[in-house]
Enzyme design. Structure first.
Site, PDB file in Angstrom:
ATOM      1  N   LYS A 164     -22.100  16.112   8.629  1.00  0.00           N
ATOM      2  CA  LYS A 164     -21.027  16.120   9.624  1.00  0.00           C
ATOM      3  C   LYS A 164     -20.968  14.810  10.411  1.00  0.00           C
ATOM      4  O   LYS A 164     -19.904  14.398  10.857  1.00  0.00           O
ATOM      5  CB  LYS A 164     -21.187  17.319  10.576  1.00  0.00           C
ATOM      6  CG  LYS A 164     -20.009  17.535  11.474  1.00  0.00           C
ATOM      7  CD  LYS A 164     -18.761  17.787  10.678  1.00  0.00           C
ATOM      8  CE  LYS A 164     -17.559  17.951  11.586  1.00  0.00           C
ATOM      9  NZ  LYS A 164     -16.319  17.992  10.844  1.00  0.00           N
TER      10      LYS A 164
ATOM     11  N   SER B  79       0.828  -1.194   0.000  1.00  0.00           N
ATOM     12  CA  SER B  79       0.000   0.000   0.000  1.00  0.00           C
ATOM     13  C   SER B  79       0.873   1.259   0.000  1.00  0.00           C
ATOM     14  O   SER B  79       1.623   1.487  -0.931  1.00  0.00           O
ATOM     15  CB  SER B  79      -0.989  -0.056   1.162  1.00  0.00           C
ATOM     16  OG  SER B  79      -2.057   0.838   0.952  1.00  0.00           O
TER      17      SER B  79
END
Length: 198
Positions: free
Chosen positions: A112, A60
């Protein structure tokens, strides 16, 4: 920077042992290695050879860094690849309902509370996050293609998040050969002495 600026350096080895991490941090390092290579060539009129050596893991974000090198080496048992992007979370909503726990989440901004593990996952939020992950994945794929070019021999599976042994990675063009930091220093760079700049 110290390695590139040292007078007697014949080459730079990036010894990588990482399962990955932040794409931003990996990108910073990749960009800096490329910048230093270009600066060295401009200032000295020649290339500074840069090699990445995978130890146990070069996956990764670790691999994101490695593709900035001219060549990548790994041990036959190293794990290499994992070209993908992930975001982890969990859903605890049903357990809370079963326990009779009421979630009280107050936010300013419609999204949010996105990915709050104690609230249900809204489809529009899932679609939004997936699009962002796909974009980051596309950036990662492009960096790998830019770094490896025609050496990549695998198909789409190379970019699927799978990882391979160092031996398999050679066949896919993810690495250039098998070796250790010592063998790369000796056989590729022609240097017996390794200076650790970390």
């Amino acid at each position: 920077r110290e390695a590139f600026e040292a007078e007697d350096v014949k080459g730079v080895i990036l010894r990588i042992n990482s399962p990955g991490g932040s794409p931003v941090q990996a990108g910073y390092i990749n960009d800096e290695v490329r910048r230093l290579k270009a600066k060295y060539k401009k200032d000295k009129g020649r290339d500074m050879p840069v090699y990445a050596v995978a130890v146990d893991l070069c996956a990764s974000g670790g691999y994101y860094i490695a593709v900035a090198a001219d060549k990548i080496y790994a041990d036959k048992g190293s794990l290499v690849g994992s070209i993908g992007v992930r975001m982890d979370s969990f859903g605890f909503q049903k357990a809370m309902e079963d326990l009779g726990v009421e979630r009280r989440l107050l936010t300013a901004g419609d999204h949010k509370g996105m990915l709050d593990p104690f609230s249900p996952l809204k489809e529009q939020d899932r679609v939004f996050v997936q699009a962002m992950l796909d974009q980051l994945h596309g950036q990662f794929i492009q960096v790998v293609k830019d770094g490896r070019g025609e050496r990549l021999k695998g198909g789409d599976e190379v970019f699927s998040g799978l990882f391979w042994s160092g031996e398999q990675a050679v066949g896919l063009g993810l690495v250039d050969g098998l070796g250790s930091s010592a063998s790369v220093a000796r056989d590729q760079i022609g240097a017996e002495t390794i200076v650790d700049y970390t």
